[in-house]
Design an enzyme around this catalytic site. Structure first.
Site, mmCIF file in Angstrom:
data_model
loop_
_atom_site.group_PDB
_atom_site.id
_atom_site.type_symbol
_atom_site.label_atom_id
_atom_site.label_comp_id
_atom_site.label_asym_id
_atom_site.label_seq_id
_atom_site.Cartn_x
_atom_site.Cartn_y
_atom_site.Cartn_z
ATOM 1 N N CYS A 2 0.828 -1.202 0.000
ATOM 2 C CA CYS A 2 0.000 0.000 0.000
ATOM 3 C C CYS A 2 0.863 1.254 0.000
ATOM 4 C CB CYS A 2 -0.868 0.027 1.243
ATOM 5 S SG CYS A 2 -1.852 -1.441 1.470
ATOM 6 N N ARG A 27 5.066 0.124 -6.245
ATOM 7 C CA ARG A 27 5.060 -0.708 -5.034
ATOM 8 C C ARG A 27 4.077 -1.871 -5.147
ATOM 9 N NH1 ARG A 27 6.872 2.201 -0.317
ATOM 10 N NH2 ARG A 27 5.416 0.988 0.917
ATOM 11 N N TRP A 74 -3.057 -2.558 -1.439
ATOM 12 C CA TRP A 74 -2.694 -3.929 -1.821
ATOM 13 C C TRP A 74 -3.474 -4.815 -0.865
ATOM 14 C CZ3 TRP A 74 0.147 -8.083 0.426
ATOM 15 C CH2 TRP A 74 0.646 -9.018 -0.478
ATOM 16 N N ASN A 100 -1.774 1.709 6.021
ATOM 17 C CA ASN A 100 -0.894 0.634 5.538
ATOM 18 C C ASN A 100 -0.617 -0.283 6.730
ATOM 19 O OD1 ASN A 100 -0.744 2.057 3.190
ATOM 20 N ND2 ASN A 100 1.447 2.540 3.332
ATOM 21 N N GLY A 101 -0.561 -1.580 6.486
ATOM 22 C CA GLY A 101 -0.264 -2.511 7.579
ATOM 23 C C GLY A 101 -1.480 -3.377 7.888
ATOM 24 N N GLU A 483 17.545 -17.800 -8.184
ATOM 25 C CA GLU A 483 17.196 -16.417 -8.490
ATOM 26 C C GLU A 483 16.682 -16.293 -9.932
ATOM 27 O OE1 GLU A 483 16.510 -13.881 -6.974
ATOM 28 O OE2 GLU A 483 16.789 -12.221 -8.361
ATOM 29 N N LYS A 487 12.954 -14.903 -10.909
ATOM 30 C CA LYS A 487 12.717 -13.780 -11.829
ATOM 31 C C LYS A 487 11.684 -14.177 -12.861
ATOM 32 C CE LYS A 487 13.856 -11.149 -10.117
ATOM 33 N NZ LYS A 487 14.572 -11.087 -8.868
ATOM 34 N N GLU A 490 8.084 -14.585 -11.372
ATOM 35 C CA GLU A 490 7.497 -13.316 -10.923
ATOM 36 C C GLU A 490 6.883 -12.497 -12.054
ATOM 37 O OE1 GLU A 490 9.690 -11.105 -7.389
ATOM 38 O OE2 GLU A 490 11.076 -11.637 -8.974
ATOM 39 N N HIS A 506 17.423 -36.962 -8.701
ATOM 40 C CA HIS A 506 16.674 -37.495 -7.558
ATOM 41 C C HIS A 506 15.190 -37.115 -7.622
ATOM 42 C CE1 HIS A 506 20.364 -38.855 -5.715
ATOM 43 N NE2 HIS A 506 20.894 -37.665 -5.949
ATOM 44 N N LYS A 605 6.351 -4.281 -4.119
ATOM 45 C CA LYS A 605 7.789 -4.011 -4.086
ATOM 46 C C LYS A 605 8.346 -4.150 -2.682
ATOM 47 C CE LYS A 605 11.748 -2.908 -5.678
ATOM 48 N NZ LYS A 605 12.443 -4.063 -6.274
HETATM 49 C C1 F6R Z 1 12.072 -10.570 -6.014
HETATM 50 C C2 F6R Z 1 11.738 -9.631 -4.984
HETATM 51 C C3 F6R Z 1 11.356 -10.150 -3.634
HETATM 52 C C4 F6R Z 1 12.186 -9.428 -2.575
HETATM 53 C C5 F6R Z 1 11.726 -9.807 -1.154
HETATM 54 C C6 F6R Z 1 12.597 -9.152 -0.107
HETATM 55 O O1 F6R Z 1 12.327 -9.955 -7.232
HETATM 56 O O2 F6R Z 1 11.786 -8.461 -5.195
HETATM 57 O O3 F6R Z 1 11.518 -11.527 -3.545
HETATM 58 O O4 F6R Z 1 13.523 -9.754 -2.772
HETATM 59 O O5 F6R Z 1 10.393 -9.425 -0.978
HETATM 60 O O6 F6R Z 1 12.550 -7.775 -0.215
HETATM 61 P P1 F6R Z 1 13.649 -6.845 0.439
HETATM 62 O O7 F6R Z 1 14.935 -7.135 -0.225
HETATM 63 O O8 F6R Z 1 13.165 -5.454 0.155
HETATM 64 O O9 F6R Z 1 13.673 -7.170 1.892
#
Ligand code: F6R
Length: 610
Positions: A2, A27, A74, A100-101, A483, A487, A490, A506, A605
């Site tokens: 949010c 975000r 959100w 927010n929260g 990773e 990517k 996502e 396995h 984000k």
């Molecule tokens: C992946 C991504 C998320 C963040 C995770 C941690 O692309 O952005 O998996 O890495 O939510 O976020 P931070 O690094 O902000 O604690």
């Protein structure tokens, strides 16, 4: 997550709030709303969908008033809908709130209010708080006191902004576990959940502290704790430029940020790395240097991409400093009553510095006496403030929801941390110098990869219709495989899994057929031949192999269906280079599939709820 933007001043609030909300779109959100105090009462417009949907439905410029607040939601409690969007009002329609929260005890409060005859229009926990404040106002007749009294009963997290027609020249903001920033203008004030929403108006900001509230008026502001003890606020300057949060000619923020990596990586070691004696100067760790020298164990805690960086960090620290490292999902760490001793050092890695799970993990570690270090990108963020010491990533604002440049900056900082710790212990100057010298070459290597993206684009086009992908790597490249898979899922919504390459036989090998693209990270390191055998196993089952391989590997094309070349580097630094084509592959596949790359569905984000 949010987003909040509030305004009090002499200008019309609505256009200003809407442009702030647009800055917060990155975000992640699913509905938006705005409320202004007009001469004849509150005017509210809110809608499920994007800010543009709200703009289409309501001419926001007709919302009159020089005091107002906007929100991007959100969904947590209740589906994304017009009713559940913020702002929410109390029963009388005179008090508006954005939040927010999560209010964890909202059902208890709601029941109490319902028994007293109050009704609700939405399914949200936030509306319960608005109605609660409204009920208290009926007897207290003081907005600040009503907010404070309500917050004293609230369990959970909040960043809230409240305004009311009863006190039309006041905006009240309060935070616990959800960031809020005050923008200090000339005869005007903004309050926002993120500096990007205020930077086009002012660079002067105050970061509201935990359990702090702010009372904003046109002619000044004051801060105090939620328990009503006055606090002193420090005005700081925003640490980035407006241009850094604009797309600058790129189609997406994600692509811009991928291409920024030669610069952001260099910014991560500039002024820190001392090639001449193979050491690193990390000023932010000076206060805990002795603790680090004595540390018996290091625990790295993080989420998502940052957790993957932590896994690479484990490998780096154990090999260079010979200190045992454990890497924990922050969300798990907190709830399993971890065994921590005062000799342990806990490292929290976070791009945003606001991730609720990571924050909870560091609080747990501190409670148990560990020294806690932050590796954080956002300057002034909560994790940066709550850790005992830290190293900033210096990657600049990351707007694309999928983390790219922050990941390589995390690896840059972790490599230097491992070197720093190693040189304090058994690592020789010669070994240190070899690593430092190669670290300096990395930006140039990244540039060479970025200069040749066409083959990656072609591979992306060929496989954009696939339903599943497998990503395989070994040793330090296993986290890079994780990773790469993250990517892809996502932003393209293709199911992807990362595995250690040797683990494939396995179980996952059962999935291999002609429809399964398998991405291998296969640099020429000491286990190259083993990885080649794993590639052969996939080819024998008709799988399609995309190999990330060294540019001088002339044997890989015999076994792989496609080869993406990366410059040769030290084996321990390969994940940095391998992650660049993996980011590009995910990006081009998502674009090919018509996905909203910068704002993937359901994602946020900065994940400020647990
Ligand atoms: C992946 C991504 C998320 C963040 C995770 C941690 O692309 O952005 O998996 O890495 O939510 O976020 P931070 O690094 O902000 O604690």
């Amino acid at each position: 997550m949010c987003g909040i933007v509030g305004y009090i001043g002499s200008k019309q609030a609505a256009p200003l709030i809407v442009s702030g909300l647009k800055r917060l779109e990155y975000r992640g959100y699913d509905s938006a709303g705005i409320c202004c105090i007009a001469p004849d009462g509150l005017t509210i417009a809110k809608k499920a969908g994007r800010v543009v949907d709200l703009e289409r439905a309501v001419d926001l410029h007709t919302l009159e008033g020089t005091v107002g607040v906007g929100h991007t939601r959100w969904a947590t409690h209740g589906v994304p809908s017009d009713e559940n969007a913020h702002p929410h009002t109390d029963h009388s329609g005179t008090i508006a709130l954005v939040h927010n929260g999560i209010i964890e005890n909202y059902l208890t409060i709601k029941k109490k209010l319902a028994n007293a005859g109050y009704t609700f229009k939405s399914d949200t926990d936030s509306e319960v708080l608005a109605v609660f404040i409204g009920m208290l106002y009926e007897t207290l007749h003081d907005l600040e006191l009503s907010v404070r009294t309500a917050l004293a009963e609230v369990e959970g997290t909040f960043g809230i902004v409240v305004l009311s027609t009863h006190e039309p020249d006041v905006v009240i903001a309060a935070r616990r576990g959800s960031p809020l920033i005050l923008g200090i203008g000339n005869g005007e004030y903004l309050v926002a959940s993120d500096a990007s929403a205020v930077i086009s108006h002012t660079r002067q900001v105050v970061y509201l502290q935990e359990n702090e509230m702010a009372i904003l008026r046109r002619d000044g502001f004051s801060t105090k704790t939620i328990e009503n003890v006055d606090t002193r606020s420090v005005v700081e300057e925003i640490a980035f430029e407006l241009a850094q949060i604009e797309r600058g000619g790129f189609e997406h923020f994600m692509l811009k940020e991928i291409f920024e990596q030669p610069i952001t990586f260099r910014d991560g070691f500039r002024g820190r790395l001392r090639v001449e004696d193979g050491t690193v100067r990390l000023g932010g760790l000076a206060s805990v240097a002795e603790k680090l020298r004595q540390a018996k164990r290091i625990i790295i805690t993080a989420c998502g991409t940052s957790w993957h960086a932590g896994l690479v960090g484990e490998y780096l620290i154990e090999s260079l400093a010979r200190v045992p490292v454990e890497v924990e999902y922050a969300s798990e760490f907190r709830y399993r009553n971890p065994i921590i001793s005062p000799d342990d050092v806990v490292i929290a890695i976070s791009q945003s510095g606001e991730t609720a799970d990571t924050l909870a993990a560091i609080r747990e570690a501190k409670l148990k006496g560990a020294t806690v270090i932050g590796m954080v990108n956002v300057v002034g963020s909560t994790i940066a403030r709550e850790t005992d010491a830290g190293v900033y990533l210096h990657a600049g604002p990351e707007i694309g929801v999928a983390s790219t440049k922050a990941f390589t900056s995390q690896l840059c900082v972790l490599t230097q941390f491992a070197l720093y710790l190693g040189r304090m212990r058994a690592l020789s100057a010669e070994q240190g110098m070899a690593i430092a010298e190669e670290l300096v070459n990395i930006p140039e290597h990244i540039t060479r990869i970025l200069d040749n993206v066409e083959p990656i684009k072609a591979i992306a086009k060929k496989y954009s219709g696939a339903s599943n992908f497998l990503y395989l790597g070994r040793g330090v490249n296993f986290p890079a495989a994780l990773e790469g898979a993250l990517k892809l899922k996502e932003i393209s919504y293709i199911h992807a899994e990362g595995y250690p390459a040797a683990e494939m036989k396995h179980g996952p090998i059962a999935l291999i057929d002609e429809n399964m693209p398998v991405v291998f990270i296969a640099p020429k390191d000491e286990i190259y031949d083993k990885v080649r055998s794993n590639i052969e196993e996939v080819r024998a089952r008709n799988g399609r192999v995309i190999a990330i391989a060294d540019e001088d590997d002339d044997r890989i094309a015999d076994v792989a269906t496609h080869v993406i070349r990366i410059p040769r580097t030290l084996p321990m630094l390969t994940p940095i280079l391998a992650s660049i084509p993996l980011q590009l592959l995910a990006y081009f596949i998502a674009v090919e599939r018509g996905c909203n790359v910068d704002m993937p569905r359901n994602l946020a984000k900065s994940v400020t709820v647990e």
